[in-house]
Design a protein around this motif. Structure first.
Motif, PDB file in Angstrom:
ATOM      1  N   ARG A   1       0.821  -1.212   0.000  1.00  0.00           N
ATOM      2  CA  ARG A   1       0.000   0.000   0.000  1.00  0.00           C
ATOM      3  C   ARG A   1       0.853   1.258   0.000  1.00  0.00           C
ATOM      4  NH1 ARG A   1      -4.191  -0.504   4.634  1.00  0.00           N
ATOM      5  NH2 ARG A   1      -4.784   1.534   3.834  1.00  0.00           N
ATOM      6  N   LEU A   2       1.974   1.240   0.713  1.00  0.00           N
ATOM      7  CA  LEU A   2       2.873   2.392   0.716  1.00  0.00           C
ATOM      8  C   LEU A   2       3.465   2.626  -0.677  1.00  0.00           C
ATOM      9  CD1 LEU A   2       4.719   1.876   4.106  1.00  0.00           C
ATOM     10  CD2 LEU A   2       3.434   3.926   3.452  1.00  0.00           C
ATOM     11  N   VAL A   3       3.965   1.556  -1.302  1.00  0.00           N
ATOM     12  CA  VAL A   3       4.564   1.695  -2.630  1.00  0.00           C
ATOM     13  C   VAL A   3       3.527   2.189  -3.632  1.00  0.00           C
ATOM     14  CG1 VAL A   3       5.680   0.477  -4.543  1.00  0.00           C
ATOM     15  CG2 VAL A   3       6.374  -0.010  -2.192  1.00  0.00           C
ATOM     16  N   LEU A   4       2.339   1.609  -3.607  1.00  0.00           N
ATOM     17  CA  LEU A   4       1.305   2.023  -4.554  1.00  0.00           C
ATOM     18  C   LEU A   4       0.861   3.474  -4.314  1.00  0.00           C
ATOM     19  CD1 LEU A   4      -0.824  -1.238  -4.855  1.00  0.00           C
ATOM     20  CD2 LEU A   4       0.968  -0.378  -6.397  1.00  0.00           C
ATOM     21  N   ALA A   5       0.808   3.896  -3.052  1.00  0.00           N
ATOM     22  CA  ALA A   5       0.458   5.290  -2.755  1.00  0.00           C
ATOM     23  C   ALA A   5       1.520   6.243  -3.298  1.00  0.00           C
ATOM     24  CB  ALA A   5       0.276   5.489  -1.251  1.00  0.00           C
ATOM     25  N   LEU A   6       2.780   5.866  -3.163  1.00  0.00           N
ATOM     26  CA  LEU A   6       3.851   6.701  -3.694  1.00  0.00           C
ATOM     27  C   LEU A   6       3.808   6.761  -5.219  1.00  0.00           C
ATOM     28  CD1 LEU A   6       6.801   5.702  -1.362  1.00  0.00           C
ATOM     29  CD2 LEU A   6       5.639   7.918  -1.443  1.00  0.00           C
ATOM     30  N   LEU A   7       3.528   5.628  -5.859  1.00  0.00           N
ATOM     31  CA  LEU A   7       3.437   5.626  -7.323  1.00  0.00           C
ATOM     32  C   LEU A   7       2.263   6.486  -7.787  1.00  0.00           C
ATOM     33  CD1 LEU A   7       4.302   1.921  -8.198  1.00  0.00           C
ATOM     34  CD2 LEU A   7       5.730   3.968  -8.532  1.00  0.00           C
ATOM     35  N   GLU A   8       1.164   6.430  -7.074  1.00  0.00           N
ATOM     36  CA  GLU A   8       0.016   7.269  -7.435  1.00  0.00           C
ATOM     37  C   GLU A   8       0.366   8.746  -7.246  1.00  0.00           C
ATOM     38  OE1 GLU A   8      -3.414   8.598  -8.951  1.00  0.00           O
ATOM     39  OE2 GLU A   8      -2.588   6.571  -9.091  1.00  0.00           O
ATOM     40  N   HIS A   9       1.034   9.060  -6.167  1.00  0.00           N
ATOM     41  CA  HIS A   9       1.470  10.438  -5.942  1.00  0.00           C
ATOM     42  C   HIS A   9       2.392  10.884  -7.085  1.00  0.00           C
ATOM     43  CE1 HIS A   9       2.371  13.967  -3.365  1.00  0.00           C
ATOM     44  NE2 HIS A   9       3.463  13.977  -4.113  1.00  0.00           N
ATOM     45  N   ALA A  10       3.310  10.017  -7.466  1.00  0.00           N
ATOM     46  CA  ALA A  10       4.246  10.340  -8.550  1.00  0.00           C
ATOM     47  C   ALA A  10       3.510  10.598  -9.859  1.00  0.00           C
ATOM     48  CB  ALA A  10       5.257   9.207  -8.715  1.00  0.00           C
ATOM     49  N   ARG A  11       2.482   9.810 -10.128  1.00  0.00           N
ATOM     50  CA  ARG A  11       1.716   9.993 -11.364  1.00  0.00           C
ATOM     51  C   ARG A  11       1.010  11.349 -11.410  1.00  0.00           C
ATOM     52  NH1 ARG A  11       1.395   4.406 -10.823  1.00  0.00           N
ATOM     53  NH2 ARG A  11       2.003   3.337 -12.743  1.00  0.00           N
ATOM     54  N   GLN A  12       0.726  11.921 -10.264  1.00  0.00           N
ATOM     55  CA  GLN A  12       0.039  13.211 -10.207  1.00  0.00           C
ATOM     56  C   GLN A  12       1.001  14.387 -10.357  1.00  0.00           C
ATOM     57  OE1 GLN A  12      -3.285  12.987 -10.257  1.00  0.00           O
ATOM     58  NE2 GLN A  12      -2.875  10.791 -10.194  1.00  0.00           N
ATOM     59  N   ARG A  13       2.276  14.130 -10.274  1.00  0.00           N
ATOM     60  CA  ARG A  13       3.265  15.214 -10.353  1.00  0.00           C
ATOM     61  C   ARG A  13       3.599  15.477 -11.823  1.00  0.00           C
ATOM     62  NH1 ARG A  13       7.095  17.016  -5.813  1.00  0.00           N
ATOM     63  NH2 ARG A  13       8.605  18.299  -6.908  1.00  0.00           N
ATOM     64  N   PRO A  14       3.347  16.676 -12.310  1.00  0.00           N
ATOM     65  CA  PRO A  14       3.581  16.990 -13.724  1.00  0.00           C
ATOM     66  C   PRO A  14       5.029  16.722 -14.151  1.00  0.00           C
ATOM     67  CG  PRO A  14       2.357  18.748 -12.662  1.00  0.00           C
ATOM     68  CD  PRO A  14       2.806  17.810 -11.575  1.00  0.00           C
ATOM     69  N   GLY A  15       5.166  16.082 -15.303  1.00  0.00           N
ATOM     70  CA  GLY A  15       6.477  15.840 -15.889  1.00  0.00           C
ATOM     71  C   GLY A  15       7.219  14.636 -15.376  1.00  0.00           C
ATOM     72  N   LEU A  16       6.705  13.986 -14.347  1.00  0.00           N
ATOM     73  CA  LEU A  16       7.399  12.822 -13.788  1.00  0.00           C
ATOM     74  C   LEU A  16       7.123  11.598 -14.643  1.00  0.00           C
ATOM     75  CD1 LEU A  16       9.238  12.600 -11.343  1.00  0.00           C
ATOM     76  CD2 LEU A  16       7.328  11.718 -10.061  1.00  0.00           C
ATOM     77  N   ARG A  17       8.152  10.857 -15.004  1.00  0.00           N
ATOM     78  CA  ARG A  17       8.002   9.703 -15.886  1.00  0.00           C
ATOM     79  C   ARG A  17       8.396   8.386 -15.220  1.00  0.00           C
ATOM     80  NH1 ARG A  17       7.985   8.149 -21.480  1.00  0.00           N
ATOM     81  NH2 ARG A  17       7.765   5.902 -21.300  1.00  0.00           N
ATOM     82  N   LEU A  18       9.379   8.425 -14.311  1.00  0.00           N
ATOM     83  CA  LEU A  18       9.804   7.156 -13.713  1.00  0.00           C
ATOM     84  C   LEU A  18      10.194   7.330 -12.259  1.00  0.00           C
ATOM     85  CD1 LEU A  18      13.150   6.529 -13.368  1.00  0.00           C
ATOM     86  CD2 LEU A  18      13.005   6.900 -15.804  1.00  0.00           C
ATOM     87  N   VAL A  19      10.079   6.211 -11.539  1.00  0.00           N
ATOM     88  CA  VAL A  19      10.519   6.126 -10.151  1.00  0.00           C
ATOM     89  C   VAL A  19      11.567   5.030 -10.095  1.00  0.00           C
ATOM     90  CG1 VAL A  19       9.849   5.605  -7.770  1.00  0.00           C
ATOM     91  CG2 VAL A  19       8.305   6.925  -9.233  1.00  0.00           C
ATOM     92  N   GLN A  20      12.653   5.322  -9.430  1.00  0.00           N
ATOM     93  CA  GLN A  20      13.713   4.333  -9.284  1.00  0.00           C
ATOM     94  C   GLN A  20      13.957   4.066  -7.800  1.00  0.00           C
ATOM     95  OE1 GLN A  20      16.878   6.215 -11.453  1.00  0.00           O
ATOM     96  NE2 GLN A  20      17.008   7.933 -10.047  1.00  0.00           N
ATOM     97  N   LEU A  21      14.668   2.994  -7.516  1.00  0.00           N
ATOM     98  CA  LEU A  21      15.011   2.634  -6.143  1.00  0.00           C
ATOM     99  C   LEU A  21      16.177   1.675  -6.174  1.00  0.00           C
ATOM    100  CD1 LEU A  21      13.953  -0.532  -5.522  1.00  0.00           C
ATOM    101  CD2 LEU A  21      11.754   0.606  -5.566  1.00  0.00           C
ATOM    102  N   THR A  22      16.732   1.427  -5.003  1.00  0.00           N
ATOM    103  CA  THR A  22      17.707   0.354  -4.847  1.00  0.00           C
ATOM    104  C   THR A  22      17.252  -0.526  -3.703  1.00  0.00           C
ATOM    105  OG1 THR A  22      19.152   1.574  -3.311  1.00  0.00           O
ATOM    106  CG2 THR A  22      19.647   1.750  -5.677  1.00  0.00           C
ATOM    107  N   VAL A  23      17.586  -1.801  -3.820  1.00  0.00           N
ATOM    108  CA  VAL A  23      17.307  -2.769  -2.764  1.00  0.00           C
ATOM    109  C   VAL A  23      18.570  -3.609  -2.595  1.00  0.00           C
ATOM    110  CG1 VAL A  23      16.237  -4.421  -4.367  1.00  0.00           C
ATOM    111  CG2 VAL A  23      15.684  -4.539  -1.938  1.00  0.00           C
ATOM    112  N   THR A  24      18.938  -3.873  -1.357  1.00  0.00           N
ATOM    113  CA  THR A  24      20.153  -4.626  -1.094  1.00  0.00           C
ATOM    114  C   THR A  24      20.054  -6.019  -1.693  1.00  0.00           C
ATOM    115  OG1 THR A  24      20.487  -3.378   0.941  1.00  0.00           O
ATOM    116  CG2 THR A  24      21.728  -5.427   0.717  1.00  0.00           C
ATOM    117  N   GLU A  25      21.096  -6.392  -2.395  1.00  0.00           N
ATOM    118  CA  GLU A  25      21.154  -7.704  -3.028  1.00  0.00           C
ATOM    119  C   GLU A  25      20.921  -8.780  -1.969  1.00  0.00           C
ATOM    120  OE1 GLU A  25      23.881  -9.254  -6.691  1.00  0.00           O
ATOM    121  OE2 GLU A  25      24.921  -8.395  -4.979  1.00  0.00           O
ATOM    122  N   GLY A  26      20.032  -9.715  -2.257  1.00  0.00           N
ATOM    123  CA  GLY A  26      19.700 -10.773  -1.313  1.00  0.00           C
ATOM    124  C   GLY A  26      18.435 -10.497  -0.508  1.00  0.00           C
ATOM    125  N   ASN A  27      17.925  -9.276  -0.547  1.00  0.00           N
ATOM    126  CA  ASN A  27      16.674  -8.954   0.147  1.00  0.00           C
ATOM    127  C   ASN A  27      15.526  -9.302  -0.809  1.00  0.00           C
ATOM    128  OD1 ASN A  27      14.505  -7.935   1.554  1.00  0.00           O
ATOM    129  ND2 ASN A  27      15.504  -5.998   2.080  1.00  0.00           N
TER     130      ASN A  27
END
Length: 186
Positions: free
Chosen positions: A114-140
């Protein structure tokens, strides 16, 4: 929102505001302490920062540098994750998901998704935003699977990305194209 209204929120995911700063700080310091391999920041580094740092990260408005969402259950704030927006002209189409944390007591309740989806929805509402990136520790693997279910795709591994207790750990880089359909499936 008054303190009494905040205390009665149950199973809610919402954008955090400066009044949430103490709870947000406590949530994140706990996460840095319990899961040091998941974060680049340390509990000592972040614990030394004044409350003002946390309040500023939660500043209201539509064009802030960061937004943070929180997940609440009957015990209060049990999860948090944020987006940091690029300010440089040639990179303004990107945001970075940071600081994903869900308390042990609230895991497997769907708060992470729910947190990730809320952030993606927020990002979609921000004009000009096209992608969201992240890092996750290898093995997680659990975190990586969560991000993949939310529409993120890995695009590479940064070897030796963080140093922890004499070990060098890699970070998997992931991205989500905000214009691709189907990434907000329940």
């Amino acid at each position: 929102m008054s303190d009494s209204e905040q205390r009665t929120e149950v199973n809610v995911v919402r954008r955090l505001v400066p009044a949430d700063a103490m709870a947000y700080r406590a949530r994140m310091l706990d996460a840095y302490e319990r899961h040091p391999s998941a974060f680049t920041s340390t509990v000592a580094e972040r614990g030394a920062l004044p409350l003002r740092f946390w309040e500023e990260r939660l500043a209201p408005g539509e064009d802030t540098a960061d937004v943070v969402y929180g997940a609440f259950d009957a015990g209060g704030l049990v999860g948090a994750a944020g987006l940091s927006f690029e300010w440089r002209e040639r990179a303004r189409h990107k945001a970075t998901l940071f600081g994903m944390s869900v308390a042990e007591s609230a895991r497997q309740a769907g708060f992470g998704r729910r947190l990730v989806l809320a952030l993606l929805e927020h990002a979609r509402q921000r004009p000009g935003l096209r992608l969201v990136q992240l890092t996750v520790t290898e093995g997680n693997d659990a975190a990586q699977r969560l991000y993949e279910r939310c529409g993120f795709q890995p695009f590479g591994v940064e070897p030796l990305a963080i140093a922890l207790d004499g070990q060098l750990l890699g970070k998997v880089h992931m991205w989500c194209d905000l214009l691709q359909p189907g990434h907000l499936q329940g």
